[in-house]
Design a protein around this motif. Structure first.
Motif, mmCIF file in Angstrom:
data_model
loop_
_atom_site.group_PDB
_atom_site.id
_atom_site.type_symbol
_atom_site.label_atom_id
_atom_site.label_comp_id
_atom_site.label_asym_id
_atom_site.label_seq_id
_atom_site.Cartn_x
_atom_site.Cartn_y
_atom_site.Cartn_z
ATOM 1 N N ARG A 97 -8.926 -1.240 -0.367
ATOM 2 C CA ARG A 97 -8.140 -0.638 1.133
ATOM 3 C C ARG A 97 -7.514 -1.988 1.952
ATOM 4 O O ARG A 97 -6.700 -1.198 2.500
ATOM 5 C CB ARG A 97 -9.532 0.074 1.917
ATOM 6 N N GLU A 98 -8.059 -2.325 1.586
ATOM 7 C CA GLU A 98 -6.981 -4.525 2.960
ATOM 8 C C GLU A 98 -5.763 -4.466 2.157
ATOM 9 O O GLU A 98 -4.548 -4.168 3.115
ATOM 10 C CB GLU A 98 -7.961 -4.907 2.476
ATOM 11 N N GLU A 100 -3.922 -1.983 1.172
ATOM 12 C CA GLU A 100 -2.884 -0.426 1.677
ATOM 13 C C GLU A 100 -3.400 -1.062 3.134
ATOM 14 O O GLU A 100 -2.030 -0.414 3.246
ATOM 15 C CB GLU A 100 -3.882 0.502 0.931
ATOM 16 N N GLU A 101 -4.007 -0.579 3.763
ATOM 17 C CA GLU A 101 -3.670 -1.004 5.216
ATOM 18 C C GLU A 101 -2.262 -1.943 5.517
ATOM 19 O O GLU A 101 -1.576 -2.059 6.396
ATOM 20 C CB GLU A 101 -4.576 -1.961 6.162
ATOM 21 N N GLN A 102 -2.241 -3.619 4.325
ATOM 22 C CA GLN A 102 -1.456 -4.589 4.961
ATOM 23 C C GLN A 102 -0.555 -4.236 3.827
ATOM 24 O O GLN A 102 0.570 -5.027 3.871
ATOM 25 C CB GLN A 102 -2.132 -5.650 4.243
#
Length: 519
Positions: A97-98, A100-102
Motif C-alpha cells: 500500500r505504501e 502505491e501511495e508514494q
C-alpha cells in the motif's frame, strides 16, 4: 511478481531491473535478454550509456528519482524512490500500500558489482584516488536487495548472469536461488568492507592486535583432499598480501593435497633461514627430517638426506638454488611428493618428466608476515611472528667455550629448532642436521629420539633445545651419547644443575635467552 509475493500486488507494465556495474563484462547481453523478456531496465552513468549504446531501452535513475546525480556522482541512487523499491516486502500488504501511495515502482532484479577498490589500492594510488573508489551506493543497494530476497533477485557479479537468465526462462528465479544469491551478496559486501578496513589500517594507526579482526581470504585452489582422503579441502589466500603460493608456478605433477601445502609452508619457512648459502630442506609431516647448508646445492642436499634417509621417503624437498640435471637424478632416486626450487634446468625437468606424479614447484624466496594466525574451534589465535634473535646476546655459561666450528653448528641447529614441533631437540654437525627429535611431551624423549636418529654421528655433534631443560637429565642423556655443545634458552629454576651437568661432561653450553616453541 516474484515467488512468495501472495499478500498484495503492485500494478506495473513490466518487471523492473536496476543495473549499475563497474565490471561491464557481459552486462549488455544480460540487459538485452532481460529487456526481451519484459524487464524495464533502470541504470546509471556509464552502465546506462553502454546499454543504451547497444540499442536497448534504458530508464535513467535520475528519471526515477526526479533528482539529478550530485557531488560528482557520489549521490545518485541514495533516494526513497530507489530504496523503497528495493526494500518493500511484497508479502506485506502495508508495504504494498505504501508503494502505491508514494508512487514507487518495486524492483524485481538488482544487478550490481562494486567500484574496483581492491584493484585500485593494489596499484599504490593516492589517498584521494583510493577514497573515490570506495563504493557507497552499490553496497547499500546490494545489502537492501539481499535483505529483501523474498521479493528481489540480487545479482552481485557477472558469474551469475547465465544462471539467473536460465531460471527466468521458466518465468521466475526460485526462492532457493534468490536466498543463495543473497548469501553471496552479503559475503561480497563483507569482503569489500574488510578490504577497505585493511587499507585504512596500513598507516599503523590501528592497534597491533585490534579488538575486532577482519580478514579476507579468497579460494585459490581446490585440493586433492584434506588431511585424510575422506576430507575435502581447499586453499584460501589472503587477498591483499603475499601468501604461500605467491609467485609459485607448478611445472608438473598431480593435484596438491592439504598435507602437501602444509609441508610446503614448513619447507619454505625453514629454507628462508639460509638464504645466504646453498641450502636444502627435507620436510615430513611439517617437521624437518633433514636440513643442511653446503658449498654446493648438491652437497647441501646430500647432507640433508643423510640426516634421516628413511623418513625422507615421500617427503617435501626444498632447495634455494637452481636445480640441475645431476642433482635431479639423485633426488629422483627417492620417492619425493613435492620438489621446490627457484628454477629447474631443462635437464632437471627431463629427469622428472619420467615421474609425472611428482609435483615440481618453481618458487623464489617467500617474505614472512609479521603476524601469524592459528585456528582453534570457533576461534583464531593471533601472535607476532617468531623470529630468531640477534646472537650477540648469547651467553656461554659453562667452563668450556664452544669452538668456532661448534658455534657455527649451534647457530645452525638453533635456527632449525625454531621450525621443529615442540618439544624439539636438533643435533647438528658440519652445517647439517644429524638427528631430530620432535613433538614429544618429554624433552628427554625428544633427546633420545634425536640420538637414535643420529647413530654414530652423535659423537662430537652439537644440540639445540627449543626451550630450557627443566632438569639435568636431558643434558645428561645428550652428553652421555657424545654431544659436545648445547644451545638452549636458559631460564629454568634448575639452570645451575643443568650447567653443572654440562660442565661435568666437559660439554660447552650457551644460553640464548629466548624460547622458540612451535605447537
Amino acid at each position: 511478481m516474484t515467488e512468495g509475493a501472495t499478500a498484495g500486488k503492485v500494478e506495473s507494465t513490466s518487471r523492473r531491473a536496476l543495473i549499475s556495474v563497474s565490471d561491464k563484462t557481459g552486462v549488455v547481453g544480460f540487459a538485452r535478454i532481460l529487456s526481451e523478456i519484459g524487464f524495464e531496465i533502470v541504470s546509471t552513468g556509464g552502465t546506462a550509456r553502454a546499454i543504451s549504446g547497444a540499442g536497448i531501452p534504458v530508464t535513467k535513475v535520475a528519471d526515477v528519482t526526479g533528482a539529478p546525480e550530485i557531488l560528482d556522482g557520489r549521490v545518485k541512487t541514495l533516494h526513497p524512490k530507489v530504496h523503497g523499491g528495493l526494500l518493500a516486502d511484497r508479502r506485506n500488504p502495508d508495504h504494498v500500500r505504501e508503494l502505491e501511495e508514494q508512487s514507487i515502482t518495486p524492483v524485481d532484479l538488482v544487478c550490481i558489482n562494486l567500484y574496483p577498490f581492491e584493484q585500485t589500492v593494489a596499484g599504490d594510488p593516492s589517498e584521494d584516488e583510493a577514497l573515490e573508489n570506495i563504493d557507497i551506493g552499490g553496497p547499500a543497494m546490494l545489502r537492501a536487495s539481499a535483505k529483501n530476497f523474498h521479493s528481489v533477485t540480487v545479482v552481485p557479479g557477472p558469474e551469475y548472469y547465465e544462471e539467473v537468465l536460465r531460471e527466468l526462462e521458466d518465468g521466475e528465479v526460485s526462492l532457493k536461488t534468490r536466498r543463495r544469491l543473497a548469501q553471496a551478496t552479503f559475503r561480497r559486501t563483507a569482503e569489500y568492507d574488510a578490504a577497505i578496513s585493511a587499507w585504512m589500517s596500513r598507516d599503523g594507526s590501528e592497534a597491533h592486535l585490534p579488538d575486532t579482526l577482519s580478514l579476507r581470504y579468497e579460494k585459490s585452489l581446490d585440493l586433492r583432499y584434506g588431511e585424510n582422503p575422506h576430507q575435502s579441502a581447499a586453499y584460501y589466500s589472503e587477498s591483499d598480501g603475499e601468501h604461500l603460493l605467491s609467485g609459485v608456478e607448478k611445472l608438473q605433477g598431480k593435484d596438491l593435497s592439504f598435507n602437501n601445502l602444509y609441508d610446503v609452508d614448513a619447507a619454505r619457512k625453514l629454507l628462508a633461514e639460509f638464504a645466504g648459502e646453498p641450502a636444502a630442506v627435507i620436510i615430513k609431516h611439517a617437521n624437518p627430517c633433514g636440513a643442511a647448508v653446503g658449498e654446493t646445492l648438491a652437497d647441501a642436499y646430500e647432507k640433508a638426506l643423510a640426516s634421516d634417509p628413511v623418513s625422507a621417503f615421500g617427503g617435501i624437498v626444498a632447495l634455494n638454488r637452481e636445480l640441475d640435471g645431476d642433482l635431479a637424478s639423485k633426488i629422483a632416486k627417492i620417492f619425493t611428493e613435492v620438489l621446490i626450487a627457484p628454477s629447474f634446468t631443462p635437464e632437471a625437468r627431463e629427469v622428472f618428466a619420467a615421474k609425472p606424479n611428482a609435483v615440481l614447484l618453481e618458487a623464489g624466496e617467500l617474505a614472512q608476515p609479521s603476524v601469524f594466525y592459528k585456528p582453534v574451534t570457533g576461534g583464531l589465535l593471533v601472535q607476532d611472528a617468531d623470529v630468531v634473535e640477534d646472537s650477540s646476546g648469547y651467553r656461554v655459561v659453562t667452563t668450556d667455550r664452544p669452538s668456532d666450528e661448534q658455534m657455527r653448528d649451534l647457530l645452525f641447529a638453533w635456527r632449525v629448532a625454531r621450525h621443529v614441533k615442540s618439544n624439539a631437540i636438533v643435533l647438528a654437525k658440519d652445517g647439517a642436521t644429524v638427528g631430530v627429535g620432535a613433538g614429544q611431551m618429554s624433552r628427554v624423549d625428544s633427546s633420545k629420539i634425536a640420538i637414535k636418529k643420529a647413530g654414530e654421528k652423535v659423537r662430537g655433534a652439537v644440540a639445540a633445545s627449543d626451550a630450557f631443560f627443566p632438569f639435568a637429565d636431558g643434558v645428561e642423556v645428550l652428553t652421555d651419547a657424545g654431544v659436545a655443545a648445547i644451545a638452549e634458552p636458559g631460564g629454568s629454576k634448575r639452570d645451575r644443575e643443568v650447567i653443572e651437568a654440562a660442565d661435568a661432561a666437559g660439554a660447552a653450553m650457551i644460553f640464548t635467552g629466548r624460547r622458540h616453541f612451535l605447537h
